[in-house]
Every structure is written in C-alpha cells, then in structure tokens.
Design a protein around this motif. Structure first.
Motif, PDB file in Angstrom:
ATOM      1  N   MET A   1       0.822  -1.210   0.000  1.00  8.21           N
ATOM      2  CA  MET A   1       0.000   0.000   0.000  1.00  8.21           C
ATOM      3  C   MET A   1       0.856   1.260   0.000  1.00  8.21           C
ATOM      4  SD  MET A   1      -3.173   1.000  -0.075  1.00  8.21           S
ATOM      5  CE  MET A   1      -4.118  -0.413   0.488  1.00  8.21           C
ATOM      6  N   ASP A   2       1.884   1.320   0.881  1.00 12.31           N
ATOM      7  CA  ASP A   2       2.745   2.485   0.964  1.00 12.31           C
ATOM      8  C   ASP A   2       3.500   2.704  -0.334  1.00 12.31           C
ATOM      9  OD1 ASP A   2       3.599   2.022   4.471  1.00 12.31           O
ATOM     10  OD2 ASP A   2       1.904   3.019   3.496  1.00 12.31           O
ATOM     11  N   SER A   3       3.971   1.598  -0.946  1.00 12.79           N
ATOM     12  CA  SER A   3       4.727   1.727  -2.189  1.00 12.79           C
ATOM     13  C   SER A   3       3.841   2.244  -3.308  1.00 12.79           C
ATOM     14  CB  SER A   3       5.356   0.384  -2.561  1.00 12.79           C
ATOM     15  OG  SER A   3       4.345  -0.590  -2.783  1.00 12.79           O
ATOM     16  N   ASP A   4       2.576   1.800  -3.329  1.00 15.06           N
ATOM     17  CA  ASP A   4       1.651   2.297  -4.342  1.00 15.06           C
ATOM     18  C   ASP A   4       1.442   3.794  -4.190  1.00 15.06           C
ATOM     19  OD1 ASP A   4      -0.503  -0.651  -4.269  1.00 15.06           O
ATOM     20  OD2 ASP A   4       1.378  -0.251  -5.327  1.00 15.06           O
ATOM     21  N   ARG A   5       1.299   4.235  -2.961  1.00  9.48           N
ATOM     22  CA  ARG A   5       1.071   5.652  -2.704  1.00  9.48           C
ATOM     23  C   ARG A   5       2.284   6.484  -3.098  1.00  9.48           C
ATOM     24  NH1 ARG A   5      -0.616   8.529   3.048  1.00  9.48           N
ATOM     25  NH2 ARG A   5      -0.309  10.666   2.324  1.00  9.48           N
ATOM     26  N   SER A   6       3.478   5.956  -2.869  1.00  8.30           N
ATOM     27  CA  SER A   6       4.700   6.708  -3.178  1.00  8.30           C
ATOM     28  C   SER A   6       4.855   6.943  -4.666  1.00  8.30           C
ATOM     29  CB  SER A   6       5.931   5.970  -2.632  1.00  8.30           C
ATOM     30  OG  SER A   6       6.133   4.757  -3.343  1.00  8.30           O
ATOM     31  N   GLU A   7       4.154   6.154  -5.481  1.00  3.20           N
ATOM     32  CA  GLU A   7       4.272   6.291  -6.932  1.00  3.20           C
ATOM     33  C   GLU A   7       3.202   7.205  -7.527  1.00  3.20           C
ATOM     34  OE1 GLU A   7       4.130   2.335  -8.408  1.00  3.20           O
ATOM     35  OE2 GLU A   7       6.029   1.724  -7.496  1.00  3.20           O
ATOM     36  N   LEU A   8       2.340   7.777  -6.668  1.00  2.00           N
ATOM     37  CA  LEU A   8       1.279   8.641  -7.163  1.00  2.00           C
ATOM     38  C   LEU A   8       1.857   9.951  -7.700  1.00  2.00           C
ATOM     39  CD1 LEU A   8      -1.405   8.294  -4.329  1.00  2.00           C
ATOM     40  CD2 LEU A   8      -1.554   7.358  -6.639  1.00  2.00           C
ATOM     41  N   ARG A   9       1.322  10.405  -8.816  1.00  2.00           N
ATOM     42  CA  ARG A   9       1.694  11.719  -9.319  1.00  2.00           C
ATOM     43  C   ARG A   9       1.120  12.783  -8.404  1.00  2.00           C
ATOM     44  NH1 ARG A   9      -0.461   9.383 -13.802  1.00  2.00           N
ATOM     45  NH2 ARG A   9      -2.150  10.912 -13.819  1.00  2.00           N
ATOM     46  N   TRP A  10       1.756  13.984  -8.410  1.00  2.00           N
ATOM     47  CA  TRP A  10       1.336  15.046  -7.497  1.00  2.00           C
ATOM     48  C   TRP A  10      -0.129  15.417  -7.701  1.00  2.00           C
ATOM     49  CZ3 TRP A  10      -0.420  20.051  -8.498  1.00  2.00           C
ATOM     50  CH2 TRP A  10      -0.562  20.861  -7.358  1.00  2.00           C
ATOM     51  N   GLY A  11      -0.571  15.551  -8.950  1.00  2.00           N
ATOM     52  CA  GLY A  11      -1.948  15.930  -9.219  1.00  2.00           C
ATOM     53  C   GLY A  11      -2.941  14.919  -8.697  1.00  2.00           C
ATOM     54  N   VAL A  12      -2.618  13.628  -8.838  1.00  2.00           N
ATOM     55  CA  VAL A  12      -3.501  12.571  -8.353  1.00  2.00           C
ATOM     56  C   VAL A  12      -3.572  12.613  -6.832  1.00  2.00           C
ATOM     57  CG1 VAL A  12      -3.850  10.079  -8.196  1.00  2.00           C
ATOM     58  CG2 VAL A  12      -3.055  11.098 -10.351  1.00  2.00           C
ATOM     59  N   GLU A  13      -2.420  12.731  -6.198  1.00  2.00           N
ATOM     60  CA  GLU A  13      -2.421  12.748  -4.733  1.00  2.00           C
ATOM     61  C   GLU A  13      -3.165  13.969  -4.196  1.00  2.00           C
ATOM     62  OE1 GLU A  13       0.515  11.896  -0.958  1.00  2.00           O
ATOM     63  OE2 GLU A  13       1.361  12.052  -2.970  1.00  2.00           O
ATOM     64  N   GLN A  14      -3.062  15.086  -4.893  1.00  2.00           N
ATOM     65  CA  GLN A  14      -3.792  16.274  -4.457  1.00  2.00           C
ATOM     66  C   GLN A  14      -5.301  16.032  -4.507  1.00  2.00           C
ATOM     67  OE1 GLN A  14      -3.709  19.818  -6.956  1.00  2.00           O
ATOM     68  NE2 GLN A  14      -3.452  21.105  -5.135  1.00  2.00           N
ATOM     69  N   ARG A  15      -5.771  15.339  -5.538  1.00  2.00           N
ATOM     70  CA  ARG A  15      -7.209  15.065  -5.634  1.00  2.00           C
ATOM     71  C   ARG A  15      -7.655  14.081  -4.557  1.00  2.00           C
ATOM     72  NH1 ARG A  15      -5.805  15.091 -11.176  1.00  2.00           N
ATOM     73  NH2 ARG A  15      -6.051  12.839 -11.408  1.00  2.00           N
ATOM     74  N   LEU A  16      -6.774  13.141  -4.207  1.00  5.46           N
ATOM     75  CA  LEU A  16      -7.107  12.212  -3.128  1.00  5.46           C
ATOM     76  C   LEU A  16      -7.153  12.957  -1.789  1.00  5.46           C
ATOM     77  CD1 LEU A  16      -5.004   9.057  -4.106  1.00  5.46           C
ATOM     78  CD2 LEU A  16      -7.400   9.563  -4.607  1.00  5.46           C
ATOM     79  N   GLU A  17      -6.278  13.926  -1.604  1.00  2.00           N
ATOM     80  CA  GLU A  17      -6.324  14.754  -0.400  1.00  2.00           C
ATOM     81  C   GLU A  17      -7.624  15.546  -0.351  1.00  2.00           C
ATOM     82  OE1 GLU A  17      -2.944  17.271  -0.146  1.00  2.00           O
ATOM     83  OE2 GLU A  17      -1.498  15.632   0.072  1.00  2.00           O
ATOM     84  N   PHE A  18      -8.042  16.036  -1.525  1.00  2.26           N
ATOM     85  CA  PHE A  18      -9.302  16.787  -1.601  1.00  2.26           C
ATOM     86  C   PHE A  18     -10.477  15.902  -1.196  1.00  2.26           C
ATOM     87  CE2 PHE A  18     -13.099  17.745  -4.143  1.00  2.26           C
ATOM     88  CZ  PHE A  18     -13.365  19.035  -3.743  1.00  2.26           C
ATOM     89  N   ILE A  19     -10.511  14.667  -1.701  1.00  3.30           N
ATOM     90  CA  ILE A  19     -11.577  13.730  -1.333  1.00  3.30           C
ATOM     91  C   ILE A  19     -11.620  13.567   0.183  1.00  3.30           C
ATOM     92  CG2 ILE A  19     -12.297  11.305  -1.437  1.00  3.30           C
ATOM     93  CD1 ILE A  19     -11.177  11.272  -4.322  1.00  3.30           C
ATOM     94  N   GLU A  20     -10.457  13.398   0.778  1.00  5.46           N
ATOM     95  CA  GLU A  20     -10.390  13.191   2.225  1.00  5.46           C
ATOM     96  C   GLU A  20     -10.796  14.450   2.996  1.00  5.46           C
ATOM     97  OE1 GLU A  20      -7.786  10.068   3.825  1.00  5.46           O
ATOM     98  OE2 GLU A  20      -6.622  11.785   4.543  1.00  5.46           O
ATOM     99  N   PHE A  21     -10.396  15.607   2.476  1.00  4.35           N
ATOM    100  CA  PHE A  21     -10.774  16.879   3.100  1.00  4.35           C
ATOM    101  C   PHE A  21     -12.289  17.016   3.130  1.00  4.35           C
ATOM    102  CE2 PHE A  21     -11.842  21.364   3.051  1.00  4.35           C
ATOM    103  CZ  PHE A  21     -10.946  21.955   3.941  1.00  4.35           C
ATOM    104  N   ARG A  22     -12.936  16.750   2.000  1.00  4.46           N
ATOM    105  CA  ARG A  22     -14.384  16.867   1.930  1.00  4.46           C
ATOM    106  C   ARG A  22     -15.072  15.837   2.832  1.00  4.46           C
ATOM    107  NH1 ARG A  22     -16.737  19.748  -2.448  1.00  4.46           N
ATOM    108  NH2 ARG A  22     -15.665  21.763  -2.431  1.00  4.46           N
ATOM    109  N   LEU A  23     -14.546  14.625   2.866  1.00  2.00           N
ATOM    110  CA  LEU A  23     -15.145  13.598   3.722  1.00  2.00           C
ATOM    111  C   LEU A  23     -15.075  14.005   5.189  1.00  2.00           C
ATOM    112  CD1 LEU A  23     -13.831  10.292   2.091  1.00  2.00           C
ATOM    113  CD2 LEU A  23     -16.214  11.058   2.187  1.00  2.00           C
TER     114      LEU A  23
END
Length: 285
Positions: A1-23
């Motif tokens: 799981m951690d290795s998958d996350r480390s390979e995320l592009r910045w734009g993708v990770e930002q959108r995942l942060e947004f999802i979590e922020f809204r939740l």
C-alpha cells in the motif's frame, strides 16, 4: 500500500487529499466535486474515487438515496492530517477576498466575520523589489519614512527575510546607515531606486536566528473554572504553554499577547495569561 502511494503523481495525490478533506469536513463527496474543483472529466473523477477506496475502503460508502459518497463510521485519514488551523485559514482567506471562493476546498462556507484591521498600503512593486533582493542576496536603496525623522531618508539596506508582527509586514534587513539588523515596514518604503551585490550574510543576524521560549500560564487571580477555560484557549498542558518566538520578533509577540506590561496593569479577566519566565525575556529583550 505504501509503495503504491509513493508512486502517485502530485496531481492525483492532491485530488485524493481533496476527497479526504471533503469527507472529514463536509461528510460527503461525489464526482461533481472533483470535476468542479479540478476540471477533470467524469471518468477521471470516478477513477479518483475508486482509487481512494482502494487506499481506504472503510473511509467512505456510497449512499444510493443521496447519490453521493459519505464518510464511513470507521473513517481514518490517510492523505492528510485534519487541521483546524488550515480550515479556519481558508475560511478567513475567502471571507477577506484573499482566496477566490472557487479555489477553496470548503464546500459550504459558514457565516463568518472578523474584527477589521486597517489596510496596510504595501506597494506590490516595492514588495517585488524586496523579495527579489532577498533571493539575489542584494542590497537595495530605499527612501524610508521612519517615526524618528520628519522627512523620508534614503538608505541602503540588505534584506534577508519577510516578517509579520500580527498586524504589519516588515523586511528584516541589515541597515548600512545604522550598521545593524533592523525591521523596516514595507508600507513605509516610499521609493526604491537602486540595487547592488550585498556582502552581508543572514547568518550574522543573531536576533533573527535565535529563539526565545515564552512560558505562559493562566493569571493566578482567575477562578479555577476561568483558569481551565484559558488553559483550553492556549492549548496548555500541565497548567502552562510554551511559545517559541524568534528573538527579533519578541517585542511584537509580547505586545500581541498583552505581556509587555505588568500583570497588575489590567484586570485578571482582561489580562488572562501571565509570563512565568520573565527572567528569560529580560535577558533577551
């Protein structure tokens, strides 16, 4: 799981942060939220939501009746640490027209107001010149209006940092006229007419590079209940709180906290806190 996350592009990770922020803050999120915030397609928004579920399957569930994803009962942040200061900073920035509404991650802004402060007239061209001098390690010649002089005077300064005292913005700089490091209010810089290479190092500004730790506690004349409330306000642990401040900003910090006068100068309910380590301040003031 951690290795998958480390390979995320910045734009993708930002959108995942947004999802979590809204939740966390709103309790729900859907595809249109992502599409409106980031301008992505329906397919990309769906992919992002599914990707988030892959990282944190217990964090959100789909509510068929509301047609949206809602926060799961076992929600645990994976991409950001919920931060009240960040939320309130966004709220204030939007309310004061510093941040455009569409750039904020807050979906439904609560009603908000703040005590007004006078507008500080910082010229953007002046700020650009100061920041440029800091980046290039240059001295600049400024025409500066100080309180100690009836007329503006030209002087060379070597700025190395920007500082905010809670109300006003300063340039921290070495003054070649007075041969010492000082604070210069950006709003009092009337004109800038030249620059040159600087031989001054920010490392030599001992007040800027040194820290003082203030230890504060509730005013001893407050009732036990009042003291507990003040302890909550200031995040105190064990009856006190420690506040780190650069020595160069000590004067402003003491003034903002009302610690620049004797505790007896005001009523306990107005003073609220007292300084426990006055000797440290006296040694650095």
């Amino acid at each position: 799981m951690d290795s998958d996350r480390s390979e995320l592009r910045w734009g993708v990770e930002q959108r995942l942060e947004f999802i979590e922020f809204r939740l966390f803050w709103e309790g729900h999120v859907n595809r249109s939220d992502l599409m409106d915030q980031f301008g992505v397609s329906v397919n990309q928004a769906s992919t992002d939501l599914n990707r988030y579920i892959g990282f944190a399957p217990a964090n959100m569930v789909y509510d068929k009746s509301a047609r949206t994803y809602v926060r799961g009962s076992a929600f645990q942040p994976q991409f950001l640490e919920p931060d009240a200061s960040r939320y309130l900073a966004q709220l204030r920035s939007v309310a004061e027209n510093i941040l455009d509404r569409e750039d904020s991650w807050i979906a439904n802004l609560p009603s908000f107001a703040s005590a007004p402060t006078p507008v500080r007239g910082v010229d953007p061209v002046t700020l650009r010149s100061v920041v440029g001098a800091i980046r290039r390690s240059e001295e600049i010649e400024i025409r500066y209006q100080s309180l100690s002089s009836p007329d503006p005077r030209w002087r060379w300064i070597a700025p190395h940092a920007i500082a905010f005292d809670g109300f006003r913005w300063h340039a921290r700089a070495f003054c070649l006229t007075d041969e010492c490091f000082k604070d210069f209010l950006l709003s009092r810089m009337i004109e800038i007419r030249g620059s040159r290479e600087s031989g001054t190092s920010a490392d030599d500004d001992l007040d800027w590079n040194s820290e003082v730790v203030l230890e504060v506690a509730p005013h001893p004349e407050l009732s036990e209940t009042q003291a507990k409330v003040i302890a909550l306000d200031y995040g105190m642990r064990g009856g006190s709180a420690k506040i780190k401040v650069r020595r160069a900003l000590l004067y402003y910090t003491l003034k903002r906290l009302g610690l620049d006068t004797a505790p007896s100068a005001r009523e306990p309910e107005d003073q609220q806190i007292v300084l426990l380590n006055r000797e440290v301040v006296d040694a650095n003031y």
